[in-house]
Design an enzyme around this catalytic site. Structure first.
Site, mmCIF file in Angstrom:
data_model
loop_
_atom_site.group_PDB
_atom_site.id
_atom_site.type_symbol
_atom_site.label_atom_id
_atom_site.label_comp_id
_atom_site.label_asym_id
_atom_site.label_seq_id
_atom_site.Cartn_x
_atom_site.Cartn_y
_atom_site.Cartn_z
ATOM 1 N N GLU A 142 -4.545 -80.014 -34.231
ATOM 2 C CA GLU A 142 -4.647 -79.527 -32.732
ATOM 3 C C GLU A 142 -5.741 -79.948 -31.867
ATOM 4 O OE1 GLU A 142 -2.506 -75.248 -33.559
ATOM 5 O OE2 GLU A 142 -4.303 -75.362 -33.825
ATOM 6 N N TYR A 181 -13.818 -57.282 -16.012
ATOM 7 C CA TYR A 181 -14.307 -58.363 -16.795
ATOM 8 C C TYR A 181 -13.247 -59.505 -17.386
ATOM 9 C CZ TYR A 181 -18.964 -56.579 -16.744
ATOM 10 O OH TYR A 181 -20.035 -56.195 -16.473
HETATM 11 ZN ZN LIG Z 1 -2.699 -73.263 -33.104
#
Ligand SMILES: [Zn+2]
Length: 212
Positions: free
Chosen positions: A79, A125
């Protein structure tokens, strides 16, 4: 040279520390999730393929040159391109976190969300740390089309949600990227807890007032 080495050693240790913290709190599991951080010379350190974030060896992190070539360390995660797409679009980023965290993944599977901005502005937030969250359409892991789709969505946001997969979040520092990823996960959890209830998210004016 000494300064570069100590910066790198510090960053390697920080990646391992953040990885363990994320893993120990159940925000990722098995060998899923990956973290990268950029050195001041442009080189990238990234968690390797098949590594558990709970047990990273700082000395074995994958290292990429500023041009994106794997130069040393263990084999990089498959990835890696998700991270490179974020740095390419978000020029000031110093780190990227990608998780398969349960609540964010659950939201990434819902059919009826706004693909331009998946989660409503539930809290201040969330708005300050994440801002907006475009949905990247589903592509199989490793598909080159996924890289193009991430790059497209990352033009307008430092946080994107991959459909049926999980979040990818960039930050100026690793701590910024970590905190934003955690804020996103908690907001996804709130969103699912509130399912079916009448919501009162921040108004456009309240949201705008929080932007820097
Ligand atoms: Zn992934």
């Amino acid at each position: 040279m000494t300064a570069i080495l100590s910066e790198e050693t510090k960053l390697r240790d920080e990646i391992a520390r953040v990885g363990k913290s994320i893993f120990d709190r159940g925000l990722t599991f098995g060998s899923t999730g990956n973290i990268s951080a950029r050195l001041s010379n442009g080189d990238l350190l990234m968690t390797p393929t098949n590594a558990s974030l709970g047990n990273l060896d700082p000395a074995r992190l994958s290292r990429f040159s500023a041009e994106g070539v794997h130069v040393d360390g263990d084999k990089p995660t498959k990835e890696a391109f998700l991270h490179q797409c974020m740095y390419c679009q978000q020029k000031l980023s110093g780190a990227v976190v990608h998780l398969h965290s349960t609540y964010a993944v659950a939201v990434s599977i819902l059919a009826d969300v706004d693909p331009e901005d998946v989660l409503p502005p539930l809290t201040a937030y969330y708005v300050m740390r994440v801002g907006s969250l475009p949905l990247v359409p589903y592509y199989p892991p490793g598909d080159v089309m996924l890289a193009e789709a991430v790059a497209e969505r990352a033009k307008s946001s430092h946080a994107v949600l991959l459909a049926n997969h999980g979040p990818v979040v960039a930050g100026k520092t690793l701590q910024d990227a970590q905190y934003a990823t955690e804020e996103l996960e908690e907001t996804a959890k709130l969103f699912l807890l509130l399912h079916g209830r009448n919501l009162r998210p921040l108004t456009p004016e309240q949201r705008a007032a929080l932007k820097p």
